[in-house]
Design an enzyme around this catalytic site. Structure first.
Site, PDB file in Angstrom:
ATOM      1  N   GLY B  61      -0.642  11.676 -12.225  1.00  0.00           N
ATOM      2  CA  GLY B  61      -1.258  11.235 -10.980  1.00  0.00           C
ATOM      3  C   GLY B  61      -0.416  10.194 -10.271  1.00  0.00           C
ATOM      4  O   GLY B  61       0.489   9.599 -10.848  1.00  0.00           O
ATOM      5  N   SER B  62      -0.713   9.980  -8.998  1.00  0.00           N
ATOM      6  CA  SER B  62       0.093   9.068  -8.171  1.00  0.00           C
ATOM      7  C   SER B  62      -0.127   7.632  -8.612  1.00  0.00           C
ATOM      8  O   SER B  62      -1.070   7.307  -9.320  1.00  0.00           O
ATOM      9  CB  SER B  62      -0.302   9.209  -6.711  1.00  0.00           C
ATOM     10  N   SER B  63       0.769   6.760  -8.171  1.00  0.00           N
ATOM     11  CA  SER B  63       0.696   5.353  -8.548  1.00  0.00           C
ATOM     12  C   SER B  63      -0.613   4.744  -8.083  1.00  0.00           C
ATOM     13  O   SER B  63      -1.207   3.916  -8.750  1.00  0.00           O
ATOM     14  CB  SER B  63       1.843   4.593  -7.922  1.00  0.00           C
TER      15      SER B  63
END
Lengths: 403, 133
Positions: B61-63
């Site tokens: 998943g994204s930051s």
């Protein structure tokens, strides 16, 4: 990890507590990845998100004093002043966005509030070492410009902005940039939208989510918009921060160079039916819509022109929003596109991301968009989407249904 | 007592029950109120990671979602107390360092063959040691 005397001074607090904390975090990241040293950087982009953790961390650094050594461009939150005219915000929501914008201003960020800095005002050169977070930005600057960044988190990028350095590991090192999987694209890839689906297809068909693909079989001419789409989806459906296109991107003049004289770890063929399977797994083909939402990533002036060409003098039958940069909106105004879209009942919104609380009034509704990434991230806001290319989606907004 | 070497990523010590996941984890898809994984078809769907040591392949998943997910769990005192992974990525590494959650990798395969859910183990990231009673 070896630190220079200046870096040791940073760590010891000689330049202030904020820089010391950032360096402490970066040293730990460097040691986790067994980096040998820090390297200086010249650009940063921070994926500001206007979420609580984002605010907590930027305020934590800010309270310790210090400004960024390298002023980062930043992602969009939402345009509070604009949306206040349309919807009610809770006091908590207003507090978070006002504090977020204030904190980034005070820490010395360049307040672009735009997710396509690589097309406008933060453009690195070949082999320039930088720190970029934001899923459409890292693959674009690594692959298309041949600049060097790891897939930074918003927080690690902000630390890099504070110290002007990053630990040297991963995609910063030449040998880690070689291609891993050879992807023969047999599917017909023509429109910019086809690149969205291609970008979503590769991670779906590949075992490891952070592989470096090497594409062959793509057309000679590829637009900036197509490349923006490809990277955004590769890095949403997977964690692909670098890809090569043989004969097109700078580190892949030929197949041998793309793989740095090694054999591909794996080979894959992507056919029309694979692209079709991706499409049917993420969208229904037709149906009625309540709204249209574009700009994930922010649309360019060429894409606004495409919308206007489809629109002509007709009117939208559902609410129609496009998120764009300040530059794109100002160009659209001068070129008459803004008037056309406004008279049709549509809006160009600046400084706004599609994944923000300003869209809460769309909860439970079904819209149309051209971006699989937009559809993916808004699921948790209970918004659902048909996905179609920009022209077909614009036509749907005029008709009130996707046909 | 058995002891295993590991490699420190985020410093600190933790002792507690483990929960094992075959799948990578995104902390945004965990309910902050009780620490239950809500991601559909996930190996840990319906199980709680609150105040446990998680053994899993790595993050995904994204930051933005990873950092905010762990932050929300911490605010509700339902964050994991330690993490053992195989594949470090910048986002999970940076997030755990910033949130002060001990994180290690490079543990012997032996370790994976003997552990079961709810075993009590101790991570000492500072000394790069995992011990099982």
């Amino acid at each position: 990890m070896k630190l220079t005397s200046e870096e040791k001074d940073m760590l010891a607090g000689k330049y202030g507590e904020g820089i010391a904390l950032a360096m402490e975090i970066q040293q730990a990241i460097g040691e986790a990845f067994e980096a040998e040293r820090m390297v200086e950087i010249s650009r940063v982009h921070v994926a500001l998100s206007n979420q609580e953790a984002d605010l907590w961390f930027v305020e934590k650094l800010l309270k310790k004093g210090n400004k960024c050594r390298i002023s980062p461009t930043v992602n969009p939150p939402y345009n509070l002043e604009y949306f206040k005219n349309y919807i009610e915000f809770t006091q908590e929501e207003v507090d978070i966005i006002e504090r977020t914008r204030k904190a980034y201003r005070e820490i010395g960020a360049t307040l672009t509030y735009n997710c396509t800095p690589y097309l406008e005002n933060n453009i690195p050169r070949f082999k320039e070492v930088v720190a970029f977070s934001e899923s459409s930005a890292t693959p674009y600057i690594n692959s298309i410009y041949g600049a060097r960044t790891n897939r930074e988190s918003a927080q690690s990028a902000l630390c890099a902005a504070m110290t002007g350095r990053v630990p040297e590991y991963g995609l910063l090192l030449e040998e880690n940039r070689r291609g891993q999987v050879l992807v023969e694209v047999e599917a017909k890839i023509k429109s910019d939208f086809d690149y969205q689906l291609l970008g979503y297809t590769f991670p779906r068909m590949n075992d490891y989510h952070d592989t470096i693909p090497v594409f062959v079989g793509l057309p000679d001419k590829i637009s900036s918009e197509a490349l923006m789409n490809l990277g955004a989806q590769l890095n949403t459906a997977g964690a692909v921060s670098l890809y090569h296109i043989v004969g097109y991107t700078p580190e892949a003049p030929n197949i041998k160079a793309a793989f740095q004289n090694h054999q591909p770890r794996n080979k894959m063929v992507i056919k029309d039916e694979d692209i079709q399977e991706t499409y049917s797994s993420i969208s229904d083909k037709k149906g009625e819509i309540d709204f249209a939402l574009f700009g994930c990533p922010h649309l360019t002036i060429k894409q606004i022109e495409q919308i206007v060409n489809v629109l002509g003098s007709r009117k939208f039958s559902v609410p129609f929003w496009v998120c764009v940069s300040n530059l794109t909106k100002s160009l659209a105004r001068k070129m008459g596109y803004l008037d056309t879209i406004k008279s049709a009942g549509g809006h160009l919104v600046t400084e706004t991301c599609i994944d923000q609380p300003c869209w809460k009034f769309l909860s439970g509704k079904k819209g149309v968009t051209d971006s699989p990434k937009c559809a993916y991230y808004t699921k948790r806001r209970n918004m659902s989407f048909y996905i179609a290319d920009l022209s077909r989606a614009t036509e749907a907004a005029i008709k009130g249904e996707l046909r | 007592m058995r002891r295993y070497r590991c490699h420190k990523i985020a410093k600190g010590k933790a002792k507690g029950e483990i929960v094992i996941s075959k799948d990578p984890l995104c902390f945004y898809l965990v309910d902050p109120k009780d620490g239950q994984v809500i991601e559909k078809n996930h190996d840990l769907e319906g199980k709680s990671i609150a105040n446990k040591i998680i053994v899993f392949p790595g993050g995904k998943g994204s930051s933005v979602v990873q950092a905010d997910g762990l932050y929300q769990l911490q605010q509700e005192n339902n964050a994991p107390i330690g993490m053992i992974i195989k594949y470090p990525d910048t986002v999970l590494v940076a997030t755990s360092i910033i949130m002060n959650i001990p994180l290690v990798d490079k543990v012997d395969e032996d370790f994976y063959s003997i552990i079961e859910d709810d075993d009590v183990i101790e991570i000492n990231a500072d000394e790069s040691i995992i011990s099982i009673d």
